[in-house]
Design an enzyme around this catalytic site. Structure first.
Site, PDB file in Angstrom:
ATOM      1  N   GLN A 164       0.781  -1.235   0.000  1.00  0.00           N
ATOM      2  CA  GLN A 164       0.000   0.000   0.000  1.00  0.00           C
ATOM      3  C   GLN A 164       0.815   1.290   0.000  1.00  0.00           C
ATOM      4  OE1 GLN A 164      -3.989  -0.201   1.752  1.00  0.00           O
ATOM      5  NE2 GLN A 164      -3.204   1.219   3.272  1.00  0.00           N
ATOM      6  N   GLU A 206      -3.374   9.465  -1.107  1.00  0.00           N
ATOM      7  CA  GLU A 206      -2.561  10.228  -0.164  1.00  0.00           C
ATOM      8  C   GLU A 206      -1.480  11.061  -0.838  1.00  0.00           C
ATOM      9  OE1 GLU A 206      -1.352   7.424   2.806  1.00  0.00           O
ATOM     10  OE2 GLU A 206      -3.422   6.990   3.373  1.00  0.00           O
ATOM     11  N   ASP A 243       4.419   0.450   4.392  1.00  0.00           N
ATOM     12  CA  ASP A 243       3.155  -0.041   4.948  1.00  0.00           C
ATOM     13  C   ASP A 243       2.524  -0.951   3.904  1.00  0.00           C
ATOM     14  OD1 ASP A 243       0.698  -0.637   5.969  1.00  0.00           O
ATOM     15  OD2 ASP A 243      -0.131   1.378   5.776  1.00  0.00           O
ATOM     16  N   GLU A 286       5.211  -1.262   8.622  1.00  0.00           N
ATOM     17  CA  GLU A 286       3.904  -1.229   9.287  1.00  0.00           C
ATOM     18  C   GLU A 286       3.022  -2.350   8.744  1.00  0.00           C
ATOM     19  OE1 GLU A 286       0.020   1.626   8.829  1.00  0.00           O
ATOM     20  OE2 GLU A 286       1.989   2.577   8.826  1.00  0.00           O
ATOM     21  N   LYS A 338      -4.255   6.216  15.255  1.00  0.00           N
ATOM     22  CA  LYS A 338      -5.291   6.830  14.421  1.00  0.00           C
ATOM     23  C   LYS A 338      -6.484   7.135  15.315  1.00  0.00           C
ATOM     24  CE  LYS A 338      -4.101   4.549  10.052  1.00  0.00           C
ATOM     25  NZ  LYS A 338      -4.449   3.443   9.132  1.00  0.00           N
ATOM     26  N   ARG A 367      -5.674   9.397   7.994  1.00  0.00           N
ATOM     27  CA  ARG A 367      -6.349   8.327   7.262  1.00  0.00           C
ATOM     28  C   ARG A 367      -6.343   8.712   5.788  1.00  0.00           C
ATOM     29  NH1 ARG A 367      -8.814   4.345  10.692  1.00  0.00           N
ATOM     30  NH2 ARG A 367      -8.459   3.115   8.822  1.00  0.00           N
ATOM     31  N   SER A 368      -6.672   7.754   4.933  1.00  0.00           N
ATOM     32  CA  SER A 368      -6.656   8.078   3.502  1.00  0.00           C
ATOM     33  C   SER A 368      -7.760   9.069   3.136  1.00  0.00           C
ATOM     34  CB  SER A 368      -6.771   6.804   2.660  1.00  0.00           C
ATOM     35  OG  SER A 368      -7.875   6.035   3.082  1.00  0.00           O
ATOM     36  N   LYS A 389       2.712  10.392  10.276  1.00  0.00           N
ATOM     37  CA  LYS A 389       2.452   9.824   8.957  1.00  0.00           C
ATOM     38  C   LYS A 389       1.252  10.568   8.392  1.00  0.00           C
ATOM     39  CE  LYS A 389       1.029   5.480   6.870  1.00  0.00           C
ATOM     40  NZ  LYS A 389       0.608   4.101   7.130  1.00  0.00           N
TER      41      LYS A 389
END
Length: 431
Positions: A164, A206, A243, A286, A338, A367-368, A389
Site C-alpha cells: 500500500q 494520499e 506499509d 507497518e 489513528k 487516514r486516507s 504519517k
C-alpha cells in the site's frame, strides 16, 4: 471565563475522497468554539471502532453520515450541554457510557470522536492556548520526523503494487522545516524518474505516485534513484518506511502476492521482509503481517525487532487492550495512532502513553480520507511522539498538517527539537 458547553452542532461535510464525513462544533458559555472534522480509512482493521454510515443507497452510495449527525445533535448534545469541556477524561467517559457498546456502534465512533476533539479545541481556545500546548503542557516541544508516502499501491491506488505505501523519512535533517524540504525535493525528483521511465505519474489517495509496476520492489528502486537524484544519501540522510497493509492480501492463512504470482506462509512473509531490509535502507515496516497473525508477528519481531521499527496498525487499531497483549507477547515494537480507530481523544492518549511507558514508539497518523483538519499535527507535538504519517508533500488535505507543524516549530522557536535519528527509541541499536 466558563468552559461549560453551551451548544453542540454537527453537520455532514465531504472528505478528500468526496465521501461524506462528520464535522462537529462545540460552543462554550465563554463564546469560544472548537471545530473538528473526522477522518475515514480505506483499509480498515476488523477490530476498529465502528464508523456509523447511513446505508441509504439513494444518498452518496450509502456512505452518508446523517445518522451520526443526528446522534450528535440529539443524544449527545442533550447529555453534554452544561458539561465542562475542560474535563476531557470525564467528557469522553460520558460519551463512551452513553454509547454503551464495545465498539461504539450505537452512536458511531465518528460521532463520538467529532465531539471529543471539538470539545478539546474549544477548551484550548477558552484558555488561550494552542491545542498542542493545552494537551501536552510545557514539555510539548518535539517536532516529528515525517513518514512521507510518496508511492501508493494496494487499497490506495488501482492497478499498482500489492503493497500500500512506500515512504521516505528525512531522519538526517536538523529541523522539521529542513526535513519537509528534503521530502518535497525527493517527491519532485521521483516524479521525473517515473516519467522518464515511461510510467504514469497519477497519484493515489494520499498524494503519492501510483504507476503500474511489474514487481513489489520496483517502487523501492525508483525511490532510491530519486533520493540520489535529489542530492541526498539513502541509508544516511533518508530512510525508507513501508506499509504493505498485508491484511488486505491475507486469505486462508496465506499471503497472496498477485503482482508476483506467489503465495507465502507467515514464515516466508517474514523472510521476504528480512530480504528487503537487507537490500534497502528500510527503517520501519507497518502491518508487515495480517491483523490476527499473532505467531507471525512474534516471528517478525524476533527476526527484525532489533534492527527496525515494526508498527502495528490494523494489528493494534489504537486499542489499549490489543496493545497490552502485543507488548506481553513481544509482537511488534511500535503502534500506529489513528484517532478514529478507537474513537475518543482520551483513549488515544492512553494508547500513546502505554506505548511510551513500555519502550515502544507511537506514530501519529492520518487516514486516507482526510480534510483540512490539522488536529494530528498538534497531537504529535503534544505527546512528543516524534513521528507523523500524513501522506505525500502534495494535496491540500495532507499539506495542511505539514503547514501546521511548520507554524508550531516557528512558535516554539529555540525550544523546538526535531526528533530526527532519535525518533526510533524502540530499536535497541537505533541509527
Amino acid at each position: 471565563m466558563s468552559t461549560l458547553i453551551e451548544a453542540i452542532i454537527a453537520r455532514e461535510v465531504l472528505d478528500s475522497r468526496g465521501n461524506p464525513t462528520i464535522e462537529v462544533d462545540v460552543r462554550l458559555e465563554s463564546g469560544d468554539v472548537g471545530r473538528a472534522i473526522v477522518p475515514s480509512g480505506a483499509s480498515t482493521g476488523a477490530h476498529e471502532a465502528l464508523e456509523l454510515r447511513d446505508g441509504d443507497k439513494s444518498r452518496y452510495n450509502g456512505k452518508g453520515v446523517l445518522k451520526a449527525v443526528q446522534a450528535v445533535n440529539e443524544d449527545i448534545a442533550e447529555a453534554l450541554i452544561g458539561f465542562d469541556a475542560a474535563d476531557q477524561i470525564a467528557l469522553d467517559n460520558e460519551l463512551i457510557a452513553l454509547d454503551g457498546t464495545p465498539n461504539k456502534s450505537k452512536l458511531g465512533a465518528n460521532a463520538i470522536l467529532g465531539v471529543s476533539l471539538a470539545a478539546a479545541k474549544a477548551a484550548a481556545a477558552a484558555f488561550g492556548l494552542p491545542l498542542y500546548r493545552y494537551l501536552g503542557g510545557v514539555y510539548a516541544h518535539v517536532l516529528p520526523v515525517p513518514m512521507m508516502n510518496i508511492m501508493n499501491g494496494g487499497q490506495h491506488a488501482t492497478n499498482s503494487t500489492d503493497f500500500q505505501e512506500f515512504m521516505i523519512m528525512p531522519v538526517g535533517a536538523d529541523s522539521f522545516r529542513e526535513g519537509l524540504r528534503w521530502g518535497a525535493e525527493i517527491y519532485h525528483a521521483l516524479k521525473k524518474v517515473i516519467h522518464d521511465r515511461g510510467f504514469s505519474t497519477t497519484v493515489g489517495d494520499e498524494g503519492g505516485f501510483a504507476p503500474s509496476l511489474p514487481t513489489n520492489d520496483a517502487p523501492l528502486q525508483l525511490i532510491m534513484e530519486a533520493i540520489e537524484k535529489a542530492g541526498y544519501r539513502p541509508g544516511e540522510q533518508i530512510y525508507i518506511a513501508l506499509d504493505p497493509a498485508t491484511t488486505e492480501i491475507y486469505e486462508d492463512g496465506k499471503y497472496h502476492l498477485k503482482r508476483e504470482g506467489r503465495v507465502l506462509t507467515s514464515a516466508e512473509m517474514v523472510d521476504y521482509w528480512v530480504d528487503l531490509v537487507n537490500r534497502y535502507p528500510i527503517i520501519s515496516i507497518e502491518d508487515g503481517l495480517a491483523e490476527d497473525d499473532w505467531e507471525g508477528w512474534q516471528l517478525l519481531r524476533s527476526k527484525l525487532g532489533h534492527k527496525i521499527q515494526l508498527v502495528g496498525d490494523d494489528f493494534l487499531v489504537t486499542n489499549v487492550q490489543r496493545l497490552r497483549r502485543a507488548i506481553d507477547a513481544r509482537a511488534a515494537n511500535s503502534i500506529l495512532i489513528k484517532l478514529n480507530q478507537i474513537g475518543s481523544l482520551t483513549e488515544t492518549l492512553s494508547a500513546i502513553q502505554l506505548a511510551q511507558r513500555s519502550g515502544w514508539t507511537a506514530v501519529v497518523s492520518h487516514r486516507s480520507g482526510e480534510s483540512e483538519d490539522v488536529t494530528i499535527a498538534d497531537l504529535v507535538v503534544a505527546t512528543n511522539a516524534g513521528q507523523i504519517k500524513t501522506g505525500a508533500p502534495a494535496r491540500t488535505d495532507r499539506i495542511a498538517k505539514y503547514n501546521q507543524l511548520l507554524r508550531i516549530e516557528e512558535e516554539l522557536g529555540s525550544a523546538a527539537q526535531y526528533a530526527g535519528r532519535n525518533a526510533f527509541t524502540s530499536i535497541p541499536h537505533p541509527l
